[in-house]
Design a protein around this motif. Sequence first.
Motif, mmCIF file in Angstrom:
data_model
loop_
_atom_site.group_PDB
_atom_site.id
_atom_site.type_symbol
_atom_site.label_atom_id
_atom_site.label_comp_id
_atom_site.label_asym_id
_atom_site.label_seq_id
_atom_site.Cartn_x
_atom_site.Cartn_y
_atom_site.Cartn_z
ATOM 1 N N GLY A 31 -23.876 -71.120 -70.168
ATOM 2 C CA GLY A 31 -22.554 -71.595 -70.573
ATOM 3 C C GLY A 31 -22.518 -73.098 -70.772
ATOM 4 N N LEU A 32 -21.315 -73.587 -71.062
ATOM 5 C CA LEU A 32 -21.132 -75.024 -71.298
ATOM 6 C C LEU A 32 -21.139 -75.778 -69.977
ATOM 7 N N PRO A 33 -21.518 -77.059 -69.989
ATOM 8 C CA PRO A 33 -21.395 -77.865 -68.776
ATOM 9 C C PRO A 33 -19.915 -78.059 -68.405
ATOM 10 N N PRO A 34 -19.617 -78.607 -67.204
ATOM 11 C CA PRO A 34 -18.225 -78.702 -66.740
ATOM 12 C C PRO A 34 -17.343 -79.690 -67.493
ATOM 13 N N GLY A 35 -17.924 -80.508 -68.350
ATOM 14 C CA GLY A 35 -17.131 -81.470 -69.121
ATOM 15 C C GLY A 35 -18.012 -82.135 -70.150
ATOM 16 N N PRO A 36 -17.413 -82.965 -71.023
ATOM 17 C CA PRO A 36 -18.200 -83.632 -72.064
ATOM 18 C C PRO A 36 -19.281 -84.544 -71.483
ATOM 19 N N ILE A 37 -20.409 -84.644 -72.203
ATOM 20 C CA ILE A 37 -21.525 -85.499 -71.757
ATOM 21 C C ILE A 37 -21.474 -86.865 -72.439
ATOM 22 N N CYS A 38 -20.496 -87.028 -73.348
ATOM 23 C CA CYS A 38 -20.235 -88.314 -73.976
ATOM 24 C C CYS A 38 -18.881 -88.164 -74.651
ATOM 25 N N SER A 39 -18.429 -89.220 -75.279
ATOM 26 C CA SER A 39 -17.166 -89.153 -76.015
ATOM 27 C C SER A 39 -17.499 -88.802 -77.462
ATOM 28 N N PRO A 40 -17.227 -87.559 -77.909
ATOM 29 C CA PRO A 40 -17.655 -87.152 -79.249
ATOM 30 C C PRO A 40 -16.813 -87.792 -80.345
ATOM 31 N N GLY A 41 -17.467 -88.146 -81.454
ATOM 32 C CA GLY A 41 -16.771 -88.716 -82.601
ATOM 33 C C GLY A 41 -16.098 -87.644 -83.437
ATOM 34 N N ALA A 42 -15.348 -88.083 -84.438
ATOM 35 C CA ALA A 42 -14.564 -87.173 -85.281
ATOM 36 C C ALA A 42 -15.435 -86.119 -85.968
ATOM 37 N N ALA A 43 -16.632 -86.523 -86.448
ATOM 38 C CA ALA A 43 -17.505 -85.576 -87.167
ATOM 39 C C ALA A 43 -17.958 -84.444 -86.246
ATOM 40 N N SER A 44 -18.235 -84.777 -84.983
ATOM 41 C CA SER A 44 -18.674 -83.757 -84.019
ATOM 42 C C SER A 44 -17.513 -82.853 -83.611
ATOM 43 N N LEU A 45 -16.330 -83.435 -83.448
ATOM 44 C CA LEU A 45 -15.147 -82.623 -83.116
ATOM 45 C C LEU A 45 -14.829 -81.663 -84.263
ATOM 46 N N ARG A 46 -14.928 -82.178 -85.492
ATOM 47 C CA ARG A 46 -14.694 -81.304 -86.662
ATOM 48 C C ARG A 46 -15.708 -80.169 -86.693
ATOM 49 N N ALA A 47 -16.979 -80.501 -86.400
ATOM 50 C CA ALA A 47 -18.047 -79.485 -86.414
ATOM 51 C C ALA A 47 -17.781 -78.409 -85.358
ATOM 52 N N ALA A 48 -17.301 -78.830 -84.191
ATOM 53 C CA ALA A 48 -17.014 -77.874 -83.110
ATOM 54 C C ALA A 48 -15.867 -76.942 -83.487
ATOM 55 N N LEU A 49 -14.925 -77.452 -84.288
ATOM 56 C CA LEU A 49 -13.790 -76.628 -84.723
ATOM 57 C C LEU A 49 -14.099 -75.835 -85.992
ATOM 58 N N ARG A 50 -15.055 -76.349 -86.791
ATOM 59 C CA ARG A 50 -15.422 -75.664 -88.040
ATOM 60 C C ARG A 50 -16.943 -75.581 -88.176
ATOM 61 N N PRO A 51 -17.586 -74.787 -87.317
ATOM 62 C CA PRO A 51 -19.051 -74.678 -87.405
ATOM 63 C C PRO A 51 -19.474 -73.973 -88.692
ATOM 64 N N GLU A 52 -20.688 -74.258 -89.119
ATOM 65 C CA GLU A 52 -21.231 -73.589 -90.304
ATOM 66 C C GLU A 52 -21.468 -72.118 -89.964
ATOM 67 N N THR A 53 -21.538 -71.274 -90.973
ATOM 68 C CA THR A 53 -21.805 -69.852 -90.742
ATOM 69 C C THR A 53 -23.308 -69.614 -90.830
ATOM 70 N N GLY A 54 -23.859 -68.954 -89.822
ATOM 71 C CA GLY A 54 -25.300 -68.672 -89.821
ATOM 72 C C GLY A 54 -25.725 -68.086 -88.492
ATOM 73 N N LYS A 55 -26.964 -67.572 -88.440
ATOM 74 C CA LYS A 55 -27.441 -66.876 -87.235
ATOM 75 C C LYS A 55 -28.457 -67.684 -86.446
ATOM 76 N N TRP A 56 -28.534 -69.004 -86.725
ATOM 77 C CA TRP A 56 -29.549 -69.825 -86.070
ATOM 78 C C TRP A 56 -29.373 -69.839 -84.548
ATOM 79 N N ILE A 57 -30.521 -69.842 -83.871
ATOM 80 C CA ILE A 57 -30.540 -69.885 -82.404
ATOM 81 C C ILE A 57 -31.316 -71.110 -81.929
#
Length: 252
Positions: free
Chosen positions: A204-230
């Motif tokens: 699972g995820l860690p208990p909180g953020p490991i840094c202060s994420p920028g706008a591009a990372s926040l956008r990515a977390a809300l709109r991830p690309e579609t794919g099956k990569w592991i």
Amino acid sequence: SRMGYPYSIKPGRYKIVKGMSNKKLITILRAGLQTPTRITFTGFRTPQQLAGRISAQLEADSADLVAAFANKELVAEYGFTTETFIAMFIPNTYEFFWNTGAKGFFDRMKREYDAFWNETRSKKAADMGMDRIEVSTLASIVEEETRADEERPKVARVIYNRLDKGMRLQMDSTLQYALQKYGQRMLETDLQTDSPYNTYLNTGLPPGPICSPGAASLRAALRPETGKWIFFVSNADGRTHTFSVTEEEHLK
């Protein structure tokens, strides 16, 4: 003194223009008509880093800012824990008056945080089965795992895919945070570090953020690309990664 200035001194940052008359200058100082300070902060890893940037440009005391991050009662007033408080600071450029103290700075950051998490973004997170803190935490891993903005939605998808499969995230960035060991090689013994931030040991995820994420990372977390990569692995350019669906592809 005819204008009564000694009785109404207001500390602050004032812009003094060449050729300004004494009367105009005293009027500005007496009225406290400050020139705002523009402050930009991008991703930071520690309260000390943020405090250093803020206190260099505002009256807010660096020690007060750092102490606040460890103050359970204070961060609870804003609706956070000491592990999650870093999520409240959305990197951007803000205008402040120079005489802003620690409390004023935090109050403003909370307003900005609430504005960022508008109805649309909150609904998007809920639709993905995530809350705000989980989104910020996932985004912080994305922030640390790649410097290439175009890759961030793909890295986010890898994390979601691993979470969905119940796989450990096994992200070096979380281990670096646990050990506060940046820019160094991770050793076999490091993988056994007993920390809730070690995603080689914990699911699972860690208990909180490991840094202060920028706008591009926040956008990515809300709109991830579609794919099956592991999996993903660094390319020779030191910036981009190769993404794989199977372990066989990954090892190759």
